[in-house]
Design a protein around this motif. Sequence first.
Motif, PDB file in Angstrom:
ATOM      1  N   GLU A  60      30.019  51.193  46.297  1.00 51.02           N
ATOM      2  CA  GLU A  60      30.956  51.552  45.233  1.00 51.02           C
ATOM      3  C   GLU A  60      32.337  50.966  45.523  1.00 51.02           C
ATOM      4  OE1 GLU A  60      32.276  53.176  41.662  1.00 51.02           O
ATOM      5  OE2 GLU A  60      30.244  52.906  42.448  1.00 51.02           O
ATOM      6  N   ALA A  61      32.716  50.998  46.811  1.00 51.27           N
ATOM      7  CA  ALA A  61      34.006  50.426  47.183  1.00 51.27           C
ATOM      8  C   ALA A  61      34.048  48.943  46.853  1.00 51.27           C
ATOM      9  CB  ALA A  61      34.258  50.644  48.677  1.00 51.27           C
ATOM     10  N   GLY A  62      32.968  48.235  47.168  1.00 51.16           N
ATOM     11  CA  GLY A  62      32.923  46.808  46.892  1.00 51.16           C
ATOM     12  C   GLY A  62      33.005  46.508  45.411  1.00 51.16           C
ATOM     13  N   ALA A  63      32.284  47.284  44.600  1.00 50.37           N
ATOM     14  CA  ALA A  63      32.310  47.067  43.155  1.00 50.37           C
ATOM     15  C   ALA A  63      33.718  47.278  42.598  1.00 50.37           C
ATOM     16  CB  ALA A  63      31.318  48.003  42.475  1.00 50.37           C
ATOM     17  N   LEU A  64      34.409  48.310  43.064  1.00 55.77           N
ATOM     18  CA  LEU A  64      35.758  48.584  42.578  1.00 55.77           C
ATOM     19  C   LEU A  64      36.756  47.523  43.039  1.00 55.77           C
ATOM     20  CD1 LEU A  64      35.705  52.427  43.144  1.00 55.77           C
ATOM     21  CD2 LEU A  64      36.026  51.297  40.937  1.00 55.77           C
ATOM     22  N   ALA A  65      36.607  47.067  44.300  1.00 52.48           N
ATOM     23  CA  ALA A  65      37.512  46.036  44.812  1.00 52.48           C
ATOM     24  C   ALA A  65      37.334  44.728  44.052  1.00 52.48           C
ATOM     25  CB  ALA A  65      37.281  45.826  46.303  1.00 52.48           C
ATOM     26  N   LEU A  66      36.110  44.415  43.689  1.00 54.15           N
ATOM     27  CA  LEU A  66      35.869  43.198  42.904  1.00 54.15           C
ATOM     28  C   LEU A  66      36.467  43.326  41.512  1.00 54.15           C
ATOM     29  CD1 LEU A  66      32.215  42.304  43.988  1.00 54.15           C
ATOM     30  CD2 LEU A  66      34.346  41.200  44.698  1.00 54.15           C
ATOM     31  N   ASP A  70      39.283  40.949  39.685  1.00 52.30           N
ATOM     32  CA  ASP A  70      39.230  40.420  38.318  1.00 52.30           C
ATOM     33  C   ASP A  70      40.594  40.507  37.637  1.00 52.30           C
ATOM     34  OD1 ASP A  70      36.552  39.754  38.471  1.00 52.30           O
ATOM     35  OD2 ASP A  70      35.862  41.655  37.609  1.00 52.30           O
ATOM     36  N   ILE A  71      41.362  41.499  38.048  1.00 56.94           N
ATOM     37  CA  ILE A  71      42.696  41.673  37.474  1.00 56.94           C
ATOM     38  C   ILE A  71      43.692  40.722  38.132  1.00 56.94           C
ATOM     39  CG2 ILE A  71      44.611  43.308  37.181  1.00 56.94           C
ATOM     40  CD1 ILE A  71      42.450  45.551  37.162  1.00 56.94           C
ATOM     41  N   ASN A  75      45.733  38.730  44.808  1.00 53.78           N
ATOM     42  CA  ASN A  75      46.317  39.890  45.486  1.00 53.78           C
ATOM     43  C   ASN A  75      45.733  39.988  46.899  1.00 53.78           C
ATOM     44  OD1 ASN A  75      46.277  42.872  46.301  1.00 53.78           O
ATOM     45  ND2 ASN A  75      47.724  42.859  44.601  1.00 53.78           N
ATOM     46  N   PRO A  76      46.552  39.887  47.955  1.00 52.02           N
ATOM     47  CA  PRO A  76      46.008  39.878  49.315  1.00 52.02           C
ATOM     48  C   PRO A  76      45.353  41.198  49.705  1.00 52.02           C
ATOM     49  CG  PRO A  76      48.416  39.930  49.349  1.00 52.02           C
ATOM     50  CD  PRO A  76      48.014  39.680  47.936  1.00 52.02           C
ATOM     51  N   LEU A  77      45.940  42.331  49.246  1.00 54.19           N
ATOM     52  CA  LEU A  77      45.354  43.628  49.591  1.00 54.19           C
ATOM     53  C   LEU A  77      44.001  43.788  48.922  1.00 54.19           C
ATOM     54  CD1 LEU A  77      45.688  46.307  51.064  1.00 54.19           C
ATOM     55  CD2 LEU A  77      46.859  47.209  49.035  1.00 54.19           C
ATOM     56  N   ALA A  78      43.869  43.350  47.683  1.00 51.91           N
ATOM     57  CA  ALA A  78      42.581  43.451  46.989  1.00 51.91           C
ATOM     58  C   ALA A  78      41.523  42.605  47.689  1.00 51.91           C
ATOM     59  CB  ALA A  78      42.740  43.016  45.529  1.00 51.91           C
ATOM     60  N   ASN A  79      41.902  41.410  48.115  1.00 50.81           N
ATOM     61  CA  ASN A  79      40.960  40.555  48.842  1.00 50.81           C
ATOM     62  C   ASN A  79      40.564  41.192  50.169  1.00 50.81           C
ATOM     63  OD1 ASN A  79      40.369  37.752  47.578  1.00 50.81           O
ATOM     64  ND2 ASN A  79      42.541  38.082  47.138  1.00 50.81           N
TER      65      ASN A  79
END
Length: 589
Positions: A60-66, A70-71, A75-79
């Motif tokens: 679930e964490a991976g799906a949300l981070a991806l 998309d937005i 973003n370095p934190l998102a990556n």
Amino acid sequence: MRDTLAEYTTPAGAAGDILKAAAISQAASLKVNSPVAKLKKLHRHLRTAAQNIQSQNFREAGALALKALDIDEKNPLANHIAAIAMDRMGNYELALKLYLRAVEFDPTNPEIFENLGLLAWRIAKMEQAERFFRLQMQLEPGSINASNNLGCVLRDQGRYNEAIEILRSAIYSHPEAAILWSALGATMMEQSLTDEALQFHQEAERLAPNSSRIQHNLGYTYTVRGEPDKALEHFDRAKDINDLPADEAAVSLYARALALVALGRLEEGWDAYKVMHTPAYRKGTRYFMDIPEWTDGQSLEGRKLLLMGEQGLGDEVLFMSMANDIKQKLVGPDGRVGISCEPRLVKLFERSFPDFEIMPHATKGMHGGTLRVPKPRDGTLDYDCWMRMSTPLRLLRNNVEDFHQPETGFLKADPERVAHWRAVLDDFGPGVKAGLLWKSRIMTANRHKNFAAFDLWKPALQTPGVVWINLQYGSSAEELEIAREKFGVDIKTLPGIDLMNDLDEIAALGQALDMMVGPSNASLNLAAGAGGEIWMVAPEKGWTLLGQDKYLWYPNTRLFTSPGMGNWQIAISKLAKALADRAAERKAA
């Protein structure tokens, strides 16, 4: 829901935990009240992703981070958050790409380089791991984690002097850091310098007496020294302290099981050995099939049982020394047994176990682990249940008296090939015909200590009256040249045989030769299983000796032992004397 991911492994001695990364805490505390809708949505996805990582719900964490990427894909934190999630899911290729993107947009963040280094180390990309840890050290001078990890990666590449230099320099700056002392001890131990290793591990223990990892390292060092009683004390302490991640704890519990077996405490040892079959033991073999696995207490009488190969080829041979007992004592006359084995063993096993269905298995490496499936000829599995080949140990081999084999062996070599090889060997002239092995095919830095260096074989190889036959699979040209040029010994090469793949021929040679000499590798096990005479060089307290001074698995085995793994010259000196005696007997006959 907590994810259990079989692929994730912690490298030996690693410092740092991606689940404790500051990036996770940063993302988990993001505010979601921005007036900018896009930023608000980004923060919401990242915060929830980080909270799911904290709950170890990595998918679930991976799906949300991806979704966050998309937005804003830059973003370095998102990556970084997406990389951590993918890392823990075992999707290492994507994790590596995401970490590298995080570095691209945040090139001065040492934590990203640490996580990159840990991932590269985990998937055995040692040069990359070294580079990332060196970059971390540039950004974070004096980092204990970076120094420890760089030293350990250099150690795992066999670059011991460089590892020692890095670790000693770090210890001068941080003499209170127990993990550095322990890493230095592990580096000494991999060189079989066990006295020095103990000194450093004991200093680590003084600094951190309640560390499971340090207790495990002490236990491992005593194992290498050939002192399983002392090893067990430290493995027990590691078990009681219980502060290791699940995968590291499983490795330590497995080492404890082998110590119990080495002490002859077989029933306890085989029971503890089951940890190797749990999801926590990440390097174990995983299986995929549509039939259930056998469970403890379930009757096998009259059932259709499939035995699945595990570990290496030599292990399959060793464990199938129980095959006839499995049929007679567990399944009975109304049951049926199948064996799914290494494909190269199929022909030999079909001849040796004519009442069994023999089939190959297909194996694929997956992120440091192994996935294995049976491959029946007709594509269907008609079995009630399956079990790993080692499982019957705790059902059939709990006492020394349970070990029994006919001197003719349990594997049936092709008699025509035995006759063929005897004729070939006769052409080499008079003398004792001895097959020679000296190493395993896989000789990584941390496996070298398990085998005597080739130079140490000189006194045995120079024994007059012995004709040496090369049976070493894999690369052997360098050692054969050393034997010719430095020892004055011409080790014979057999015509028309692939020593790696022609296992039926190896079994026949086991019977044709006067003896086969070497450490316990796949070929030696094959020859022993076929009833050949084996002269085995081994540590005197190795687990396969089961606490005995003879080799119970194969009755035709003669042992030449040394204390621990750093004193091989003792075993080879005994071997040289025994060879001289045998050659003299042959000459006098």
